[in-house]
Design a protein around this motif. Structure first.
Motif, PDB file in Angstrom:
ATOM      1  N   TRP A   1       0.837  -1.209   0.000  1.00 48.54           N
ATOM      2  CA  TRP A   1       0.000   0.000   0.000  1.00 48.54           C
ATOM      3  C   TRP A   1       0.866   1.252   0.000  1.00 48.54           C
ATOM      4  O   TRP A   1       0.489   2.265  -0.588  1.00 48.54           O
ATOM      5  CB  TRP A   1      -0.885   0.110   1.243  1.00 48.54           C
ATOM      6  CG  TRP A   1      -1.657  -1.094   1.639  1.00 48.54           C
ATOM      7  CD1 TRP A   1      -2.197  -2.029   0.781  1.00 48.54           C
ATOM      8  CD2 TRP A   1      -1.986  -1.531   2.965  1.00 48.54           C
ATOM      9  NE1 TRP A   1      -2.838  -2.993   1.505  1.00 48.54           N
ATOM     10  CE2 TRP A   1      -2.730  -2.725   2.854  1.00 48.54           C
ATOM     11  CE3 TRP A   1      -1.740  -1.015   4.229  1.00 48.54           C
ATOM     12  CZ2 TRP A   1      -3.210  -3.406   3.955  1.00 48.54           C
ATOM     13  CZ3 TRP A   1      -2.226  -1.696   5.327  1.00 48.54           C
ATOM     14  CH2 TRP A   1      -2.943  -2.878   5.197  1.00 48.54           C
ATOM     15  N   TYR A   2       1.958   1.199   0.723  1.00 46.28           N
ATOM     16  CA  TYR A   2       2.748   2.424   0.896  1.00 46.28           C
ATOM     17  C   TYR A   2       3.354   2.949  -0.412  1.00 46.28           C
ATOM     18  O   TYR A   2       3.289   4.158  -0.678  1.00 46.28           O
ATOM     19  CB  TYR A   2       3.874   2.201   1.914  1.00 46.28           C
ATOM     20  CG  TYR A   2       3.445   1.990   3.349  1.00 46.28           C
ATOM     21  CD1 TYR A   2       2.266   2.538   3.845  1.00 46.28           C
ATOM     22  CD2 TYR A   2       4.229   1.254   4.221  1.00 46.28           C
ATOM     23  CE1 TYR A   2       1.882   2.342   5.160  1.00 46.28           C
ATOM     24  CE2 TYR A   2       3.854   1.054   5.548  1.00 46.28           C
ATOM     25  CZ  TYR A   2       2.679   1.590   6.010  1.00 46.28           C
ATOM     26  OH  TYR A   2       2.311   1.399   7.319  1.00 46.28           O
ATOM     27  N   PRO A   3       3.987   2.074  -1.222  1.00 45.66           N
ATOM     28  CA  PRO A   3       4.652   2.623  -2.412  1.00 45.66           C
ATOM     29  C   PRO A   3       3.740   3.442  -3.333  1.00 45.66           C
ATOM     30  O   PRO A   3       4.123   4.546  -3.726  1.00 45.66           O
ATOM     31  CB  PRO A   3       5.193   1.367  -3.111  1.00 45.66           C
ATOM     32  CG  PRO A   3       5.419   0.402  -2.003  1.00 45.66           C
ATOM     33  CD  PRO A   3       4.302   0.641  -1.055  1.00 45.66           C
ATOM     34  N   PRO A   4       2.512   2.985  -3.639  1.00 46.96           N
ATOM     35  CA  PRO A   4       1.674   3.843  -4.482  1.00 46.96           C
ATOM     36  C   PRO A   4       1.338   5.173  -3.809  1.00 46.96           C
ATOM     37  O   PRO A   4       1.233   6.203  -4.489  1.00 46.96           O
ATOM     38  CB  PRO A   4       0.412   3.007  -4.705  1.00 46.96           C
ATOM     39  CG  PRO A   4       0.838   1.608  -4.506  1.00 46.96           C
ATOM     40  CD  PRO A   4       1.878   1.665  -3.442  1.00 46.96           C
ATOM     41  N   LEU A   5       1.186   5.162  -2.476  1.00 44.02           N
ATOM     42  CA  LEU A   5       0.891   6.429  -1.794  1.00 44.02           C
ATOM     43  C   LEU A   5       2.083   7.379  -1.890  1.00 44.02           C
ATOM     44  O   LEU A   5       1.923   8.592  -2.034  1.00 44.02           O
ATOM     45  CB  LEU A   5       0.543   6.165  -0.316  1.00 44.02           C
ATOM     46  CG  LEU A   5      -0.817   5.500  -0.084  1.00 44.02           C
ATOM     47  CD1 LEU A   5      -1.013   5.169   1.389  1.00 44.02           C
ATOM     48  CD2 LEU A   5      -1.942   6.407  -0.550  1.00 44.02           C
ATOM     49  N   ILE A   6       3.281   6.812  -1.813  1.00 45.16           N
ATOM     50  CA  ILE A   6       4.470   7.652  -1.973  1.00 45.16           C
ATOM     51  C   ILE A   6       4.531   8.185  -3.404  1.00 45.16           C
ATOM     52  O   ILE A   6       4.867   9.354  -3.633  1.00 45.16           O
ATOM     53  CB  ILE A   6       5.747   6.860  -1.618  1.00 45.16           C
ATOM     54  CG1 ILE A   6       5.765   6.649  -0.108  1.00 45.16           C
ATOM     55  CG2 ILE A   6       7.003   7.584  -2.077  1.00 45.16           C
ATOM     56  CD1 ILE A   6       7.029   6.122   0.458  1.00 45.16           C
ATOM     57  N   PHE A   7       4.174   7.347  -4.356  1.00 42.22           N
ATOM     58  CA  PHE A   7       4.159   7.809  -5.750  1.00 42.22           C
ATOM     59  C   PHE A   7       3.146   8.936  -5.950  1.00 42.22           C
ATOM     60  O   PHE A   7       3.359   9.822  -6.767  1.00 42.22           O
ATOM     61  CB  PHE A   7       3.869   6.635  -6.695  1.00 42.22           C
ATOM     62  CG  PHE A   7       5.114   6.087  -7.325  1.00 42.22           C
ATOM     63  CD1 PHE A   7       6.131   5.578  -6.543  1.00 42.22           C
ATOM     64  CD2 PHE A   7       5.295   6.097  -8.699  1.00 42.22           C
ATOM     65  CE1 PHE A   7       7.295   5.093  -7.107  1.00 42.22           C
ATOM     66  CE2 PHE A   7       6.456   5.610  -9.277  1.00 42.22           C
ATOM     67  CZ  PHE A   7       7.459   5.115  -8.480  1.00 42.22           C
ATOM     68  N   LEU A   8       2.044   8.880  -5.211  1.00 47.83           N
ATOM     69  CA  LEU A   8       1.059   9.963  -5.290  1.00 47.83           C
ATOM     70  C   LEU A   8       1.713  11.272  -4.865  1.00 47.83           C
ATOM     71  O   LEU A   8       1.570  12.309  -5.531  1.00 47.83           O
ATOM     72  CB  LEU A   8      -0.130   9.637  -4.379  1.00 47.83           C
ATOM     73  CG  LEU A   8      -1.236  10.683  -4.298  1.00 47.83           C
ATOM     74  CD1 LEU A   8      -2.026  10.739  -5.595  1.00 47.83           C
ATOM     75  CD2 LEU A   8      -2.193  10.381  -3.145  1.00 47.83           C
ATOM     76  N   GLY A   9       2.444  11.211  -3.764  1.00 44.40           N
ATOM     77  CA  GLY A   9       3.143  12.403  -3.275  1.00 44.40           C
ATOM     78  C   GLY A   9       4.224  12.860  -4.235  1.00 44.40           C
ATOM     79  O   GLY A   9       4.380  14.062  -4.488  1.00 44.40           O
ATOM     80  N   ILE A  10       4.970  11.897  -4.789  1.00 45.82           N
ATOM     81  CA  ILE A  10       6.039  12.252  -5.735  1.00 45.82           C
ATOM     82  C   ILE A  10       5.418  12.955  -6.952  1.00 45.82           C
ATOM     83  O   ILE A  10       5.914  13.980  -7.424  1.00 45.82           O
ATOM     84  CB  ILE A  10       6.827  10.995  -6.184  1.00 45.82           C
ATOM     85  CG1 ILE A  10       7.632  10.426  -5.014  1.00 45.82           C
ATOM     86  CG2 ILE A  10       7.772  11.326  -7.340  1.00 45.82           C
ATOM     87  CD1 ILE A  10       8.305   9.092  -5.310  1.00 45.82           C
ATOM     88  N   GLY A  11       4.303  12.402  -7.430  1.00 42.75           N
ATOM     89  CA  GLY A  11       3.622  13.016  -8.574  1.00 42.75           C
ATOM     90  C   GLY A  11       3.198  14.438  -8.259  1.00 42.75           C
ATOM     91  O   GLY A  11       3.332  15.338  -9.095  1.00 42.75           O
ATOM     92  N   ALA A  12       2.699  14.648  -7.039  1.00 39.50           N
ATOM     93  CA  ALA A  12       2.228  15.979  -6.659  1.00 39.50           C
ATOM     94  C   ALA A  12       3.378  16.951  -6.442  1.00 39.50           C
ATOM     95  O   ALA A  12       3.165  18.166  -6.380  1.00 39.50           O
ATOM     96  CB  ALA A  12       1.383  15.881  -5.399  1.00 39.50           C
ATOM     97  N   MET A  13       4.592  16.427  -6.315  1.00 41.89           N
ATOM     98  CA  MET A  13       5.760  17.303  -6.111  1.00 41.89           C
ATOM     99  C   MET A  13       6.527  17.542  -7.406  1.00 41.89           C
ATOM    100  O   MET A  13       7.290  18.488  -7.517  1.00 41.89           O
ATOM    101  CB  MET A  13       6.728  16.652  -5.110  1.00 41.89           C
ATOM    102  CG  MET A  13       6.285  16.760  -3.680  1.00 41.89           C
ATOM    103  SD  MET A  13       7.635  16.365  -2.562  1.00 41.89           S
ATOM    104  CE  MET A  13       7.700  14.623  -2.665  1.00 41.89           C
ATOM    105  N   THR A  14       6.342  16.636  -8.379  1.00 46.43           N
ATOM    106  CA  THR A  14       7.206  16.660  -9.558  1.00 46.43           C
ATOM    107  C   THR A  14       6.734  17.662 -10.597  1.00 46.43           C
ATOM    108  O   THR A  14       5.552  17.730 -10.917  1.00 46.43           O
ATOM    109  CB  THR A  14       7.270  15.254 -10.201  1.00 46.43           C
ATOM    110  OG1 THR A  14       7.686  14.329  -9.206  1.00 46.43           O
ATOM    111  CG2 THR A  14       8.244  15.218 -11.357  1.00 46.43           C
TER     112      THR A  14
END
Lengths: 298, 381
Positions: B88-101
């Motif tokens: 579960w965690y990796p996709p949530l981190i990717f959500l944050g990365i997407g919102a920062m990139t």
């Protein structure tokens, strides 16, 4: 919309069930039910990747009586996990338990699994008239996604409650270890896919955004080259000034004028103010704390 | 009196001292090294502090059966660890990365996308090597993803392909991400000439808001249709980016790129660290994984730099040549590898700023590694 919603609901539920196997005439090696009998049985399989509750569904061998034998609703054991199967004994008495149907199986008949609405047939399986004793009729997956199951003509060795087909089928990794022991095929395919995916992205953005944007910028730059009243570009004006200076001015003049022309032509000077206003706070008498001090009486 | 001694003796059995082994001490030592590196050297502190402390937490010797260990069903740590185990965690981190990139650097120079693809060779190079060392294909795939230089992707894939190796793979991936400046610089200098390092790239064009909004949608559609198995990572990455670029969901984007990613990073770091219990972690396999992880980073960097040199051979216009020092940035350790490009470039020519250019392949590498993970999952999962 309602229809679509209903279809969606069905897709997640009992419509994912199939009758995957049936045995009509058990022999002495067949499995026994809870009453110690070797009864005929049918196997239901959940081909979806979610849990399906088949409580309330019906089993029948009579097309004109689809509600012949109901599977009880209130039993928690009627929840069938993803890619799991369950065996129901056709003992002829549905009152014997949750997993007992109220009819017996006979070769040459067709069994129907009916939805909990009582009239939608979810799946059916015909039992060949000449099915040998102790053999079952099975359905096997015909596609990689294991969604299209078709009945097999040849009688099978019964496998109640187990996945039909090759029980010792290799996992993907095992199959890969056999077919591609050194990994070159997977590497080549994977690298090609990664490159293709990103190359398509590159091509689309180059075609629809990057190229048009650059062309537009080029056209704008061309249109924006300032012209003098006589239509002479600034570059030529600068060259003319330089020639005139060459004849009459000193070195310092050259430098100053060249710098001014350079700044002008490179858009480094402008007449448009940035629009920022900086308000610097200055001390006012109201802020002077000493004014608020009272002199102590002497 | 005897009862007191018995009680004390029983209490002693429950203490860490009575249950300690040298393996526990080694792992606690490694955890302390991680924390020291993070605080003193400031190497990836956001990752190394939680992982390092997690290692200490996971290796406190304890009496089994108290329902407190990370591998004991229902314990607090085990519940938090489910985010890693179930992915579960990796996709949530990717959500944050997407919102920062900010994908502007990529959109303005689409050709740089290909460098991000070339650097994924590290994944497949390590896969081949892992097979050579006798790992099963699924294990080799999970080890190879270390070369993607993307912690969440490594955790996501290893949780699906080789859960037993996840601790070693995750720690290896994060460790080498922290060591990107140390690993990449010598390779970059070795593979480039002085003339190549001085190449000045043209200033990228300004990217319109419309392009920025369309990019996550088109990017997602293309990559997800090609590799649907990468859906959890790709979907969240591009969704996060759309939240940011749409301009109308600022609160959601701020949450995804701020509090949410902070919470998940803390939990993923701590639980991954805690999962490195000595009895499960200290093995020859773990050592091999660390070695292969290092090689995957080396291969990825090498391929990135060499690919830029190859591109330069095909580019006729000298003004459009690409500085090969941005080749390393295809390794998707965002933004560290792009920072290495900038640092090395400025050491050669202080006026040559490569950061903006390097961010292009850097974010392309994030997409590339998620695509590569999806491919490996579909073949080996």
């Amino acid at each position: 919309m309602l229809l679509v919603a209903m279809m969606g609901l069905r897709a997640q539920n009992v419509s994912d069930l199939i009758i995957s196997e049936a045995l009509a005439v058990p022999d002495s090696t067949g499995i026994m039910d809870d009453y110690g009998r070797r009864s005929a049985w049918v196997e239901l399989f959940n081909k979806s990747t979610g849990t399906v509750n088949f409580g309330g569904c019906f089993l029948t061998d009579d097309r004109t009586n689809l509600k012949k034998s109901i599977i009880p609703k209130s039993d928690l054991r009627t929840k069938l996990g993803p890619r799991q199967s369950v065996v129901l004994f056709c003992s002829g008495n549905g009152q014997e338990g949750t997993f007992y149907a109220g009819f017996t199986l006979e070769p040459g008949k067709t069994i129907y699994l009916v939805s909990n609405d009582g009239h939608s047939i979810i799946d059916s399986l015909s039992i060949p008239a000449r099915l040998p004793e102790g053999k079952s009729v099975v359905k096997l997956a015909m596609d990689l996604r294991q969604q299209d199951f078709q009945p097999q003509d040849s009688p099978a060795i019964p496998s109640p409650g187990m996945l039909n087909g090759d029980q010792n089928a290799a996992t993907k990794a095992q199959a890969m270890a056999e077919s591609d022991p050194h990994g070159w095929t997977l590497t080549l395919v994977s690298v090609s896919v990664v490159f293709s995916a990103l190359a398509i992205l590159w091509f689309l953005f180059w075609l629809f955004f990057d190229r048009p944007a650059k062309q537009a910028a080029k056209a704008k730059a061309k249109a924006a080259v300032p012209k003098t009243a006589t239509g002479t570009p600034d570059g030529e004006v600068a060259a003319a000034i330089a020639m005139a200076l060459d004849m009459e001015a000193s070195g310092d003049d050259y430098a100053a004028i060249a710098m001014a022309v350079h700044l002008y032509m490179n858009d480094a000077i402008h007449d448009v103010e940035p629009g920022f206003i900086t308000i610097r706070s200055t001390g006012a008498a109201w802020e002077n704390k000493s004014r608020f001090f009272r002199k102590l009486p002497r | 009196m005897e009862h007191i001694f018995q009680s004390l003796s029983q209490f002693w059995e429950y203490t860490g001292f009575a249950n300690c082994s040298w393996q526990n001490l080694v792992m606690i030592g490694i955890g302390l090294v991680f924390i020291t590196l993070a605080i003193v050297k400031e190497w990836e502190p956001m990752l190394l502090v939680p992982i390092g402390f997690g290692m200490i937490v996971g290796n406190i010797p304890m009496f089994p059966g108290l329902n407190i260990g990370v591998y004991e069903d229902g314990s607090v740590l085990n519940t938090l660890y489910q985010g890693v185990k179930q992915g579960w965690y990796p996709p949530l981190i990717f959500l944050g990365i997407g919102a920062m990139t900010d994908f502007s650097a990529l959109i303005s120079q689409p050709r740089l996308i290909l460098i991000g693809a070339a650097a994924q060779m590290g994944i497949f190079g390590a896969y081949l090597l892992a097979l050579l060392f006798g790992f099963a294909p699924n294990e080799a795939g999970a080890i190879g993803i270390i070369g993607g230089a993307d912690g969440p992707t490594a955790i996501f894939l290893s949780s699906k392909l080789a859960p037993d190796l996840m601790g070693a793979i995750a720690v290896s991936a994060y460790s080498y991400m922290a060591l990107v400046p140390v690993i990449q610089k010598p390779i970059m200098l070795l593979l480039t000439s002085d003339k190549e390092r001085r190449i000045k790239m043209p200033v990228p064009r300004t990217v319109s808001k419309r392009e920025k909004i369309i990019f996550p949608i088109v990017g997602f559609l293309i990559t997800a249709f090609i590799v649907p198995s990468g859906l959890p990572l790709l979907g969240m990455l591009f969704f996060g980016n759309l939240l940011k670029e749409s301009g109308v969901t600022r609160r959601l984007a701020n949450t995804a790129s701020g509090p949410l990613i902070d919470v998940v990073t803390t939990l993923i770091g701590l639980t991954v660290g805690a999962s490195t219990q000595a009895d499960k972690f200290i093995s020859f396999k773990s050592l091999l994984i660390f070695g292969l992880g290092l090689l995957s980073f080396v291969i990825a960097t090498t391929c990135g730099v060499l690919f830029v040199k190859l591109m330069n051979l095909l580019i006729k216009n000298p003004a459009k040549k690409i500085n090969p020092l941005i080749g390393n940035a295809g390794v998707s350790a965002v933004p560290d590898s792009a920072r290495v490009s900038e640092t090395v470039g400025r050491e050669i020519d202080p006026t040559n700023h490569l950061l903006m250019h390097a961010m292009g392949p850097n974010v392309a590498g994030v997409i590339g590694s998620a695509v590569a993970a999806g491919i490996l999952l579909s073949f080996l999962g």
